[in-house]
Design a protein around this motif. Structure first.
Motif, mmCIF file in Angstrom:
data_model
loop_
_atom_site.group_PDB
_atom_site.id
_atom_site.type_symbol
_atom_site.label_atom_id
_atom_site.label_comp_id
_atom_site.label_asym_id
_atom_site.label_seq_id
_atom_site.Cartn_x
_atom_site.Cartn_y
_atom_site.Cartn_z
ATOM 1 N N LYS A 83 32.236 12.199 15.928
ATOM 2 C CA LYS A 83 31.235 11.556 16.773
ATOM 3 C C LYS A 83 31.371 12.108 18.190
ATOM 4 O O LYS A 83 32.383 12.718 18.532
ATOM 5 C CB LYS A 83 31.427 10.041 16.803
ATOM 6 C CG LYS A 83 31.274 9.376 15.458
ATOM 7 C CD LYS A 83 31.575 7.899 15.556
ATOM 8 C CE LYS A 83 31.574 7.274 14.169
ATOM 9 N NZ LYS A 83 31.990 5.865 14.212
ATOM 10 N N ARG A 85 30.316 10.848 22.378
ATOM 11 C CA ARG A 85 29.752 9.857 23.299
ATOM 12 C C ARG A 85 29.294 10.609 24.542
ATOM 13 O O ARG A 85 30.096 11.181 25.273
ATOM 14 C CB ARG A 85 30.776 8.794 23.667
ATOM 15 C CG ARG A 85 30.204 7.701 24.550
ATOM 16 C CD ARG A 85 31.233 6.607 24.900
ATOM 17 N NE ARG A 85 32.008 6.154 23.755
ATOM 18 C CZ ARG A 85 33.312 6.403 23.580
ATOM 19 N NH1 ARG A 85 33.985 7.075 24.474
ATOM 20 N NH2 ARG A 85 33.946 5.968 22.514
ATOM 21 N N ASN A 95 25.809 7.232 21.751
ATOM 22 C CA ASN A 95 26.698 7.601 20.656
ATOM 23 C C ASN A 95 25.928 8.410 19.624
ATOM 24 O O ASN A 95 24.885 7.971 19.143
ATOM 25 C CB ASN A 95 27.314 6.360 20.025
ATOM 26 C CG ASN A 95 28.213 5.634 21.000
ATOM 27 O OD1 ASN A 95 29.086 6.232 21.610
ATOM 28 N ND2 ASN A 95 27.993 4.347 21.181
#
Length: 122
Positions: A83, A85, A95
């Motif tokens: 992931k 951010r 996100n």
């Protein structure tokens, strides 16, 4: 220092410096480990009107970071399942998911393809 080594060293000024193009973002591995890096982060929405007059909406999200900087934080290489951010211009956290990583090993940059969902679509 040869030309490739010089180009990699220059990434500190050309890719990571906030005074030029550097944007801070965080990469997050599948186990939850977080790695703060600075590089290029782009989130571009666009509208295309081809010759037939059709309107097509799209969105392209990509991030780039210096391999050397991330390697100092972890031995892991970002890939699908990670992931990220990002912080937009309003200061809001966004996100997103890494859908792929292409490494430019000539000068040392990870180019990350980003998706809004784990299915890979942006």
């Amino acid at each position: 220092m040869n030309l490739r080594e010089l180009a990699e060293a220059d990434l500190e000024k050309t890719l990571e410096a906030p005074s030029t193009s550097g944007s801070p973002f965080t990469l997050i591995d599948p186990a939850g480990g977080e790695y703060a890096v600075t590089g290029m982060a782009g989130d571009i929405g666009f509208l295309i009107e081809p010759e037939r007059g059709e309107k097509i909406r799209g969105r392209s999200i990509e991030c780039s970071c210096r391999i050397k900087t991330l390697a100092a934080l972890t031995s892991l290489v970002p890939c699908r399942g990670w992931k990220a951010r990002l912080i937009d211009l309003r200061g809001n956290a966004v996100n997103v998911f890494v859908s792929g990583c292409d490494a430019d090993r000539t000068i040392g940059i990870y180019n990350l393809s980003i998706a809004l969902d784990m299915g890979g679509g942006a």
